[in-house]
Enzyme design. Sequence first.
Site, mmCIF file in Angstrom:
data_model
loop_
_atom_site.group_PDB
_atom_site.id
_atom_site.type_symbol
_atom_site.label_atom_id
_atom_site.label_comp_id
_atom_site.label_asym_id
_atom_site.label_seq_id
_atom_site.Cartn_x
_atom_site.Cartn_y
_atom_site.Cartn_z
ATOM 1 C CG HIS A 245 -2.044 0.949 1.201
ATOM 2 N ND1 HIS A 245 -2.196 1.957 2.130
ATOM 3 C CD2 HIS A 245 -3.090 1.071 0.348
ATOM 4 C CE1 HIS A 245 -3.274 2.649 1.863
ATOM 5 N NE2 HIS A 245 -3.844 2.149 0.788
ATOM 6 C CE LYS A 247 -1.183 4.912 -1.655
ATOM 7 N NZ LYS A 247 -1.832 4.208 -0.545
ATOM 8 C CG ASP A 252 18.847 11.977 -9.899
ATOM 9 O OD1 ASP A 252 18.818 10.876 -10.484
ATOM 10 O OD2 ASP A 252 18.764 13.069 -10.495
ATOM 11 C CG HIS A 425 -7.211 8.322 -0.448
ATOM 12 N ND1 HIS A 425 -5.892 8.221 -0.860
ATOM 13 C CD2 HIS A 425 -7.645 7.051 -0.301
ATOM 14 C CE1 HIS A 425 -5.555 6.946 -0.977
ATOM 15 N NE2 HIS A 425 -6.587 6.213 -0.630
ATOM 16 C CE LYS A 427 -3.963 6.761 2.471
ATOM 17 N NZ LYS A 427 -5.354 6.505 2.397
ATOM 18 C CG ASP A 432 0.302 19.230 21.340
ATOM 19 O OD1 ASP A 432 -0.908 19.510 21.294
ATOM 20 O OD2 ASP A 432 0.789 18.438 22.160
#
Length: 506
Positions: A245, A247, A252, A425, A427, A432
């Site tokens: 899952h 991404k 470089d 979508h 996450k 604080d």
Amino acid sequence: MKKILRVLASRYFLAVVCILLEFAQLTAVFVLLRNQFWPVNLLGWALQLVALLYLINRDEIPEFKLPWILLLLIIPVTGAFIFLLFATNDASKKQRRRHEAALDALRPFLEEASLPEELEGQAALQAAYLRNATGATVVPGTRTEYYPLGDDFWPALLEALDGAKRFILMEYFVIQEGRVWSSIHDILRRKAAQGVEVYFMYDDFGCMKYLSSKYYETLRDEGIRAIPANRLRPVFTKSHNNRDHRKITVVDGVVGFTGGVNLADRYMNLETIFGHWKDSAIRLEGPAVRSLTALFLASWNTQTDETIDAEKYLSILPPAQDVPGFTAPFGDGPPPLYTDRVGKNLYLSIIFSAEKYVYITTPYLICDYELLNALRLAAKRGVDVRIITPHIPDKKAVFLMTRSNYLPLVQDGVKIYEYTPGFIHAKNVVADDEIAVCGSINFDYRSLVHNFESAVWMVGTECIPAMKEDFLATLEVSQHITPETAVLPPVERLPAEILKVFSTLM
């Protein structure tokens, strides 16, 4: 009708049918044999007993154990087969061996003698946990840029890819043919033709509805070194439950990206299926990028025998930037490859240590009692706990389970909002004005228990104010859930409660 026919002809449907037929055949043979031969019947009940004892003594949360115990009691013996096949995440011996070899190759480049002395309090404890649990390095001097939408992330990603001189590493859950992937694909082909080393890994299940089973061969013919992660085959295997899952993009070894955005048009609002798609991503430039590189190399070398030489890519140490804060990209995944539930434990630490506020965005709110109780306790001690979830769902059953968790949270002071323009979508966690997490880790069992995930933990970085500002702006277009609106209609209440019992199995 065309959509139905397309689904019926897809390899996804065929693989599922084959797996179900295999299971039905095994079950039928076993039932026939145990009715004819008492030793087979005895063996079946012994298997049932072993499964029950293993489950009872397993180091797991009660919410995980309860539905499996019910299944074992309702469907004796057959339930034991289902449990052994789907309730464990054990990787194959070959995958474990590859993973250990990958980690051994990475350690010389990532080990740190000590944590930065400037870190104090809960931030220092969280940094120590990430290092001890995952080997993540916590470093200063990394520039961070936050993208509040996939629409913003896309051009930044294209610009970084277009500037690649040496190598490109990419790992994504979903890629789908369309304007977004076409623009990325064109650059990858061109860069590969120019001699830039391009590695691309995509999750086979996540892309099954969108790509042919041999799509990686098409990419290889174009000079792109591609593999499908954890291929879904029409055979029983426990590893089907563990999806990639993550991404990740690294260019470089100097610039890196992670977050929640996949490579398909809906993530950049070029097509509208679930209303406006609200996502997020983050760009890193500086020493922390090396951890993203290492995370990709570990994934690649675990998934294939085509091992990438770590030294070639990790010998690059990006120069430190003159920016505040500390950054630590990290990975999470299923046991035994990962011994801790890193995402869950980090989220718990942030919630428990918050003094002023915790702001959370998540597409799904289906987590265990421990996390839900942490949110309630934080609100009860006066912390401003706010959570934004979607108003338009992508999966109705999952959305129903998310909504079923609203009432006890709201009653204890947690403020919940639904993003009314569409589907959120992103996450993200911000606390604080000091600590934040941006990545692929949802507040659900699939992310926290089963999947391979990626995220970046930050303390005092320059993008944290932007993450907070984005959250507050998103609140302005979100619907506040009150104790009255948190109560499910009678027609949804019973299905929701039933689904909640089995939520750990989904």
